[in-house]
Design an enzyme around this catalytic site. Structure first.
Site, short mmCIF file in Angstrom:
data_model
loop_
_atom_site.label_atom_id
_atom_site.label_comp_id
_atom_site.label_asym_id
_atom_site.label_seq_id
_atom_site.Cartn_x
_atom_site.Cartn_y
_atom_site.Cartn_z
N GLN A 51 2.48 5.77 -5.54
CA GLN A 51 3.13 5.36 -4.28
C GLN A 51 4.64 5.54 -4.33
O GLN A 51 5.29 5.57 -3.29
CB GLN A 51 2.79 3.90 -3.95
CG GLN A 51 1.33 3.70 -3.59
CD GLN A 51 1.05 2.25 -3.25
OE1 GLN A 51 0.85 1.43 -4.13
NE2 GLN A 51 1.05 1.94 -1.96
N LEU A 89 0.85 -0.52 1.42
CA LEU A 89 2.27 -0.23 1.69
C LEU A 89 2.47 1.23 2.11
O LEU A 89 3.45 1.55 2.78
CB LEU A 89 3.11 -0.52 0.44
CG LEU A 89 3.15 -2.00 0.02
CD1 LEU A 89 3.82 -2.13 -1.35
CD2 LEU A 89 3.87 -2.85 1.05
N GLU A 131 -5.72 -0.81 -6.09
CA GLU A 131 -4.67 -0.15 -6.89
C GLU A 131 -5.26 0.89 -7.85
O GLU A 131 -4.69 1.96 -8.03
CB GLU A 131 -3.84 -1.17 -7.66
CG GLU A 131 -3.10 -2.20 -6.79
CD GLU A 131 -2.27 -1.59 -5.67
OE1 GLU A 131 -1.74 -0.48 -5.85
OE2 GLU A 131 -2.16 -2.22 -4.61
N HIS A 134 -5.89 4.10 -6.17
CA HIS A 134 -4.69 4.93 -6.00
C HIS A 134 -4.52 5.92 -7.15
O HIS A 134 -4.05 7.03 -6.97
CB HIS A 134 -3.42 4.06 -5.95
CG HIS A 134 -3.07 3.57 -4.57
ND1 HIS A 134 -2.87 4.41 -3.51
CD2 HIS A 134 -2.87 2.32 -4.09
CE1 HIS A 134 -2.55 3.69 -2.43
NE2 HIS A 134 -2.55 2.42 -2.76
#
Ligand code: ZN
Length: 158
Positions: A51, A89, A131, A134
């Protein structure tokens, strides 16, 4: 403060499989510090290295008591299920309905390379799964049931 720019899901970096961390050195520690500053500044619950444009297997999860640093994490065990709202986010302003395990246990290395296990329920289990996804280039919007409507979001905030 080392704030890093949070990429949105339009960026190719968020759709790639990240490489394992091999060097537990100052560079990793600097990345962790910047990610921690960025996570706190964003008000989010978790942050994965891709990210912020770093394609390495590093995530942070804020358990409410501490910010867990998970390096090279993998899911060891899951149990049950929960369906609930989830945001990211990298997908600002949107929330989706996502099914996740109710309980999750992960194995990971700490900043010095020592292996440890961490477990959690509800939001923490959800965050572990989100997470870790990701790191394999998966955004929740690819596994969600649907986006939540603005009406549902208002209701949730009451
Ligand atoms: Zn996310």
């Amino acid at each position: 403060m080392g704030l890093r720019k949070i990429l949105t899901d339009a960026e190719p970096a968020l759709h790639k499989v990240c490489k394992p961390v091999e060097q537990f050195d100052k560079k990793l520690h600097a990345l962790l510090k910047d990610m921690e500053d960025t996570l706190i500044d964003s008000g989010g619950v978790g942050l994965a290295a891709p990210q912020v444009g770093i394609l390495r297997r590093v995530v942070l999860v804020d358990t409410g008591e501490e910010i867990l640093e998970l390096i090279n994490p993998s899911l060891l065990e899951t149990d049950g299920e929960q369906v609930g709202p989830e945001g990211c986010l990298s997908v600002p302003g949107k929330y989706g309905l996502v099914k996740r395990p109710y309980y999750a246990k992960v194995r990971a290395q700490d900043r010095d390379g020592n292996w440890f296990e961490a477990e959690g329920e509800e939001l923490i289990a959800r965050c572990f799964c989100h997470e870790l996804d990701h790191l394999d280039g998966i955004i929740y919007t690819e596994v969600m049931e649907r986006y939540l409507t603005p009406e549902e979001l208002e209701f949730d905030e009451e």
